[in-house]
Scaffold this motif. Structure first.
Motif, PDB file in Angstrom:
ATOM      1  N   LEU A 266     -10.056 -17.608  -5.757  1.00 34.46           N
ATOM      2  CA  LEU A 266      -8.859 -17.576  -6.597  1.00 34.46           C
ATOM      3  C   LEU A 266      -8.856 -16.422  -7.595  1.00 34.46           C
ATOM      4  O   LEU A 266      -7.818 -15.788  -7.789  1.00 34.46           O
ATOM      5  CB  LEU A 266      -8.680 -18.904  -7.337  1.00 34.46           C
ATOM      6  CG  LEU A 266      -8.213 -20.072  -6.475  1.00 34.46           C
ATOM      7  CD1 LEU A 266      -8.047 -21.320  -7.320  1.00 34.46           C
ATOM      8  CD2 LEU A 266      -6.928 -19.750  -5.761  1.00 34.46           C
ATOM      9  N   THR A 267      -9.995 -16.128  -8.223  1.00 39.92           N
ATOM     10  CA  THR A 267     -10.013 -15.013  -9.174  1.00 39.92           C
ATOM     11  C   THR A 267      -9.750 -13.684  -8.467  1.00 39.92           C
ATOM     12  O   THR A 267      -9.062 -12.823  -9.009  1.00 39.92           O
ATOM     13  CB  THR A 267     -11.345 -14.947  -9.940  1.00 39.92           C
ATOM     14  OG1 THR A 267     -12.410 -14.872  -9.005  1.00 39.92           O
ATOM     15  CG2 THR A 267     -11.533 -16.162 -10.819  1.00 39.92           C
TER      16      THR A 267
ATOM     17  N   LEU B 293       1.479 -12.549  -2.599  1.00 35.98           N
ATOM     18  CA  LEU B 293       1.161 -11.139  -2.832  1.00 35.98           C
ATOM     19  C   LEU B 293      -0.340 -10.908  -3.019  1.00 35.98           C
ATOM     20  O   LEU B 293      -0.861  -9.848  -2.668  1.00 35.98           O
ATOM     21  CB  LEU B 293       1.933 -10.627  -4.058  1.00 35.98           C
ATOM     22  CG  LEU B 293       1.898  -9.138  -4.311  1.00 35.98           C
ATOM     23  CD1 LEU B 293       2.528  -8.376  -3.159  1.00 35.98           C
ATOM     24  CD2 LEU B 293       2.619  -8.809  -5.610  1.00 35.98           C
ATOM     25  N   GLY B 294      -1.062 -11.892  -3.533  1.00 37.85           N
ATOM     26  CA  GLY B 294      -2.506 -11.760  -3.735  1.00 37.85           C
ATOM     27  C   GLY B 294      -3.317 -11.870  -2.465  1.00 37.85           C
ATOM     28  O   GLY B 294      -4.512 -11.581  -2.459  1.00 37.85           O
ATOM     29  N   LYS B 295      -2.688 -12.290  -1.373  1.00 33.30           N
ATOM     30  CA  LYS B 295      -3.400 -12.429  -0.103  1.00 33.30           C
ATOM     31  C   LYS B 295      -2.997 -11.348   0.891  1.00 33.30           C
ATOM     32  O   LYS B 295      -3.154 -11.501   2.093  1.00 33.30           O
ATOM     33  CB  LYS B 295      -3.129 -13.807   0.500  1.00 33.30           C
ATOM     34  CG  LYS B 295      -3.720 -14.933  -0.326  1.00 33.30           C
ATOM     35  CD  LYS B 295      -3.557 -16.252   0.367  1.00 33.30           C
ATOM     36  CE  LYS B 295      -4.240 -17.351  -0.416  1.00 33.30           C
ATOM     37  NZ  LYS B 295      -4.219 -18.619   0.301  1.00 33.30           N
ATOM     38  N   VAL B 296      -2.460 -10.236   0.359  1.00 30.54           N
ATOM     39  CA  VAL B 296      -2.021  -9.125   1.198  1.00 30.54           C
ATOM     40  C   VAL B 296      -2.579  -7.832   0.618  1.00 30.54           C
ATOM     41  O   VAL B 296      -2.589  -7.650  -0.596  1.00 30.54           O
ATOM     42  CB  VAL B 296      -0.473  -9.059   1.240  1.00 30.54           C
ATOM     43  CG1 VAL B 296       0.003  -7.864   2.026  1.00 30.54           C
ATOM     44  CG2 VAL B 296       0.097 -10.333   1.817  1.00 30.54           C
ATOM     45  N   ILE B 297      -3.077  -6.951   1.485  1.00 28.97           N
ATOM     46  CA  ILE B 297      -3.526  -5.629   1.041  1.00 28.97           C
ATOM     47  C   ILE B 297      -2.837  -4.566   1.889  1.00 28.97           C
ATOM     48  O   ILE B 297      -2.519  -4.800   3.054  1.00 28.97           O
ATOM     49  CB  ILE B 297      -5.058  -5.459   1.125  1.00 28.97           C
ATOM     50  CG1 ILE B 297      -5.569  -5.716   2.537  1.00 28.97           C
ATOM     51  CG2 ILE B 297      -5.764  -6.347   0.128  1.00 28.97           C
ATOM     52  CD1 ILE B 297      -7.039  -5.423   2.719  1.00 28.97           C
TER      53      ILE B 297
ATOM     54  N   ARG C 280      -6.048  -9.183  -7.210  1.00 25.96           N
ATOM     55  CA  ARG C 280      -5.317  -8.448  -6.181  1.00 25.96           C
ATOM     56  C   ARG C 280      -3.812  -8.523  -6.446  1.00 25.96           C
ATOM     57  O   ARG C 280      -3.086  -7.551  -6.247  1.00 25.96           O
ATOM     58  CB  ARG C 280      -5.650  -9.007  -4.802  1.00 25.96           C
ATOM     59  CG  ARG C 280      -5.165  -8.117  -3.687  1.00 25.96           C
ATOM     60  CD  ARG C 280      -5.585  -8.588  -2.313  1.00 25.96           C
ATOM     61  NE  ARG C 280      -7.025  -8.630  -2.164  1.00 25.96           N
ATOM     62  CZ  ARG C 280      -7.716  -9.738  -1.912  1.00 25.96           C
ATOM     63  NH1 ARG C 280      -7.115 -10.884  -1.785  1.00 25.96           N
ATOM     64  NH2 ARG C 280      -9.017  -9.684  -1.781  1.00 25.96           N
ATOM     65  N   THR C 281      -3.319  -9.671  -6.923  1.00 22.80           N
ATOM     66  CA  THR C 281      -1.901  -9.806  -7.260  1.00 22.80           C
ATOM     67  C   THR C 281      -1.524  -8.820  -8.351  1.00 22.80           C
ATOM     68  O   THR C 281      -0.506  -8.126  -8.255  1.00 22.80           O
ATOM     69  CB  THR C 281      -1.578 -11.244  -7.719  1.00 22.80           C
ATOM     70  OG1 THR C 281      -1.874 -12.144  -6.655  1.00 22.80           O
ATOM     71  CG2 THR C 281      -0.121 -11.381  -8.104  1.00 22.80           C
TER      72      THR C 281
END
Length: 116
Positions: A29-30, A94-98, A35-36
């Motif tokens: 989670l952190t 958005l935090g699970k995409v790069i 990343r978000t």
């Protein structure tokens, strides 16, 4: 959530197997939050349909795909609609995409000088 005490009150003990599963889900989670924040700084790249990305699936695997649309209905929870390589479309936080690097003909990395 992972502490066995709440102020001065002892909470019921969680079985070890369940506690491990909870820790596995809470650990990244952190990283997702960081990343978000980083992705919000380059949000314009996610607004481009067809931008090359990698998305984290529910089982933790990173799969390549392209951006279909940035969903901004809720400004605090930005989502990206993604078309994966196998043709499926999914929505990811958005935090699970790069963003994937565009090396061939695109952005060039730093090069070292070659002195004689």
């Amino acid at each position: 959530l992972m502490d066995e005490r709440y102020y001065y009150t002892a909470l019921p003990r969680i079985p070890v197997g369940v506690k491990k599963k909870i820790e596995e889900q809470l650990a990244p989670l952190t990283q997702y939050r960081r990343r978000t924040a980083a992705n919000k700084r380059v949000l314009n790249f996610f607004r481009e349909a067809g931008a090359h990305i990698e998305a984290c699936t529910a089982n933790g695997d990173w799969v390549p795909g392209t951006v279909v649309q940035l969903e901004e209905r809720h400004p605090t929870r930005l989502m990206v609609r993604v078309r994966l390589e196998d043709g499926r479309e999914e929505t990811h936080h958005l935090g699970k995409v790069i963003l994937r690097e565009r090396r061939p003909g695109g952005i060039r990395g730093r090069s070292r000088s070659r002195s004689p």
